[in-house]
Design a protein around this motif. Structure first.
Motif, PDB file in Angstrom:
ATOM      1  N   ASN A 155       0.832  -1.193   0.000  1.00  0.00           N
ATOM      2  CA  ASN A 155       0.000   0.000   0.000  1.00  0.00           C
ATOM      3  C   ASN A 155       0.876   1.255   0.000  1.00  0.00           C
ATOM      4  OD1 ASN A 155      -2.622   1.110   0.021  1.00  0.00           O
ATOM      5  ND2 ASN A 155      -2.519   1.460   2.217  1.00  0.00           N
ATOM      6  N   VAL A 156       1.869   1.279   0.860  1.00  0.00           N
ATOM      7  CA  VAL A 156       2.764   2.436   0.983  1.00  0.00           C
ATOM      8  C   VAL A 156       3.644   2.587  -0.248  1.00  0.00           C
ATOM      9  CG1 VAL A 156       4.702   3.395   2.288  1.00  0.00           C
ATOM     10  CG2 VAL A 156       2.770   2.373   3.509  1.00  0.00           C
ATOM     11  N   VAL A 157       4.186   1.474  -0.733  1.00  0.00           N
ATOM     12  CA  VAL A 157       5.089   1.530  -1.890  1.00  0.00           C
ATOM     13  C   VAL A 157       4.400   2.146  -3.104  1.00  0.00           C
ATOM     14  CG1 VAL A 157       6.250   0.103  -3.631  1.00  0.00           C
ATOM     15  CG2 VAL A 157       6.618  -0.347  -1.206  1.00  0.00           C
ATOM     16  N   PHE A 158       3.140   1.765  -3.346  1.00  0.00           N
ATOM     17  CA  PHE A 158       2.491   2.255  -4.556  1.00  0.00           C
ATOM     18  C   PHE A 158       1.901   3.648  -4.394  1.00  0.00           C
ATOM     19  CE2 PHE A 158       3.025  -2.171  -5.616  1.00  0.00           C
ATOM     20  CZ  PHE A 158       3.533  -2.035  -6.897  1.00  0.00           C
ATOM     21  N   ILE A 159       1.703   4.079  -3.196  1.00  0.00           N
ATOM     22  CA  ILE A 159       1.376   5.487  -2.979  1.00  0.00           C
ATOM     23  C   ILE A 159       2.582   6.341  -3.370  1.00  0.00           C
ATOM     24  CG2 ILE A 159       0.985   7.247  -1.190  1.00  0.00           C
ATOM     25  CD1 ILE A 159      -0.766   5.162   0.234  1.00  0.00           C
ATOM     26  N   ILE A 160       3.767   5.916  -2.957  1.00  0.00           N
ATOM     27  CA  ILE A 160       4.996   6.643  -3.290  1.00  0.00           C
ATOM     28  C   ILE A 160       5.232   6.659  -4.800  1.00  0.00           C
ATOM     29  CG2 ILE A 160       7.507   6.645  -3.045  1.00  0.00           C
ATOM     30  CD1 ILE A 160       7.071   5.455  -0.219  1.00  0.00           C
ATOM     31  N   LEU A 161       5.044   5.498  -5.454  1.00  0.00           N
ATOM     32  CA  LEU A 161       5.246   5.427  -6.903  1.00  0.00           C
ATOM     33  C   LEU A 161       4.281   6.355  -7.636  1.00  0.00           C
ATOM     34  CD1 LEU A 161       6.537   4.192  -9.426  1.00  0.00           C
ATOM     35  CD2 LEU A 161       4.867   2.331  -9.280  1.00  0.00           C
ATOM     36  N   ASN A 162       3.025   6.377  -7.218  1.00  0.00           N
ATOM     37  CA  ASN A 162       2.044   7.233  -7.877  1.00  0.00           C
ATOM     38  C   ASN A 162       2.321   8.711  -7.637  1.00  0.00           C
ATOM     39  OD1 ASN A 162      -0.437   6.003  -9.350  1.00  0.00           O
ATOM     40  ND2 ASN A 162       0.011   4.564  -7.700  1.00  0.00           N
TER      41      ASN A 162
END
Length: 441
Positions: free
Chosen positions: A133-140
């Protein structure tokens, strides 16, 4: 402070990006969730439900594309319903869309955790879900073009893996197995399975939320939608039918990882190919998690920009031109659901949001055809009014089925809507007419 003219979303997306985003948004639905429908309907029962829902999505997407190309707005159904029905229409459609996407995110994150747990029992499911969840918030947050490029890469891998899966299980398919106990609950089971069939396609409409970031949206959005729905229909029916013929459906009807389990049954759980498949199976889940986080943040951004959520959520990063606070808030909501709800509950809540949003969109289409006959429509819904009418009728049936078989989640969904409407009225927001300038920040 809302977005200023110097802080607008960038138009960088092409048809291939839209195909990747649309398929990526949905493709996790082929990996898990739909199989829970077997528990209430059996193989043939779910097949009938899926064919009905496939008709609904085909007619819906061809109708929805008219709205998306006529009103290319990051708010999607919120913007269409507001234009057609005013403040309350916009509020209901916006709320439903938020539930649809924000609640789908934790379901996919948890499925990622269970896939990794399948590979290694020492890996904790919920902590892994939070990590992704956190990783893909950062990527987006890094940038939409970078996010969309990643979507192409990961979606191609996910599609390739499903094709590989179908190739592996096809020689082991047995029609006798598929037709064993095919409709144990009769036609009521088909009715109960409709919400699970929705999971095969849920979130394809999220492409509308990146409409403001598409080059030549009136030409490219239809190309993206149509290529995506063709891809997804093929994958959904192929995966569901072939999986149902390799083992008794009751062996898979309560799992969050049905495809690795099916491969394990066919080749042996200790087979190297089984482990490899489960590993690359993460690609489909990652593609959807990434895409839905992208779409939900744009919905929060659009509603905040219009004043329907705190305006600070419409702030755009000066460096990356992405709605960073909208991403963070969406992530917090997802985190709550990861720890508080079960997968089937999350799916049902997300389906409720989706179906209500679809209904509001089709009603908006009918109203705008009458209210604004001269609105430029680069892509007109084919076979109007038949296609949107079919989509609307099936949506109503699906909503009734979802409510009837899932009373608790229905209370939560409609209770939340009632609370939102009450706050909306008490704040006097229903009296404020949004001009095009206010709608766009």
């Amino acid at each position: 402070m809302a977005a200023t003219p110097a802080e607008q979303l960038k138009r960088v997306l092409k048809p291939v990006h839209l195909w990747a985003i649309a398929v990526g948004l949905v493709i996790s639905g082929e990996y898990f969730g739909w199989n829970l429908g077997w528990a209430v309907s059996g193989t043939v029962g779910l097949l009938i439900a899926t064919l009905v829902i496939t008709v609904m999505y085909i007619t819906f997407i061809f109708s929805y594309t008219e709205l998306t190309t006529s009103i290319p707005h990051a708010g999607g159904a919120f913007a269409y319903a507001y234009r057609a029905m005013g403040p309350f229409g916009g509020l209901i459609a916006g709320y439903a869309t938020l539930v649809d996407f924000l609640v789908a995110t934790p379901a996919i994150a948890v499925a990622l955790g269970t896939y990794l747990h399948f590979l290694n029992g020492a890996i904790p499911v919920l902590h892994t879900a939070m990590f992704f969840n956190v990783v893909f918030i950062i990527l987006n947050a890094y940038g939409v073009k970078e996010s969309a490029t990643f979507s192409i890469f990961i979606t191609l891998l996910a599609v390739a893996e499903l094709l590989l899966y179908m190739g592996v299980v096809t020689p082991h398919f047995s029609m006798h197995t598929y037709l064993t106990n095919p409709m144990p609950f009769g036609w009521s089971g088909v009715f109960a399975a409709l919400p699970f069939a929705v999971w095969f396609y849920l979130a394809i409409e999220g492409v509308a939320m990146v409409a403001e970031e598409v080059k030549d949206p009136k030409k490219n959005i239809p190309r993206g939608y149509i290529s995506a729905i063709v891809t997804l229909v093929f994958l959904a029916l192929g995966v569901m039918i072939l999986t149902g013929g390799v083992t008794d459906w009751r062996n898979l009807s309560k799992l969050d990882y049905p495809l690795p389990e099916a491969i394990g049954i066919v080749l042996g759980r200790t087979s190297g190919l089984t482990k490899i498949f489960a590993s690359i199976g993460l690609f489909g889940l990652i593609a959807s998690l990434h895409g839905i986080i992208l779409a939900s943040s744009r919905q929060i951004f659009a509603m905040a920009r219009s004043g329907y959520l705190p305006r600070s959520l419409a702030n755009i990063s000066h460096k990356f031109k992405t709605p960073h606070w909208a991403l963070v808030v969406g992530g917090l909501v997802s985190s709550i659901f990861i720890y508080k709800f079960k997968t089937d509950q999350i799916i049902m809540l997300s389906v409720l949001g989706a179906v209500v949003m679809y209904m509001m969109s089709m009603i908006s289409l009918f109203i705008l055809r009458k209210k604004e006959p001269n609105l430029e429509r680069p892509f007109a819904a084919p076979y109007y009014p038949v296609f949107p009418a079919i989509a609307l009728v099936i949506c109503v049936v699906c909503l009734i089925a979802t409510i009837y078989f899932n009373l608790l989640m229905s209370y939560i969904f409609f209770g939340g809507l009632a609370a939102i409407i009450l706050v909306f009225v008490l704040m006097g927001r229903h009296k404020i007419k949004l001009t095009e300038e206010l709608m766009n920040g």
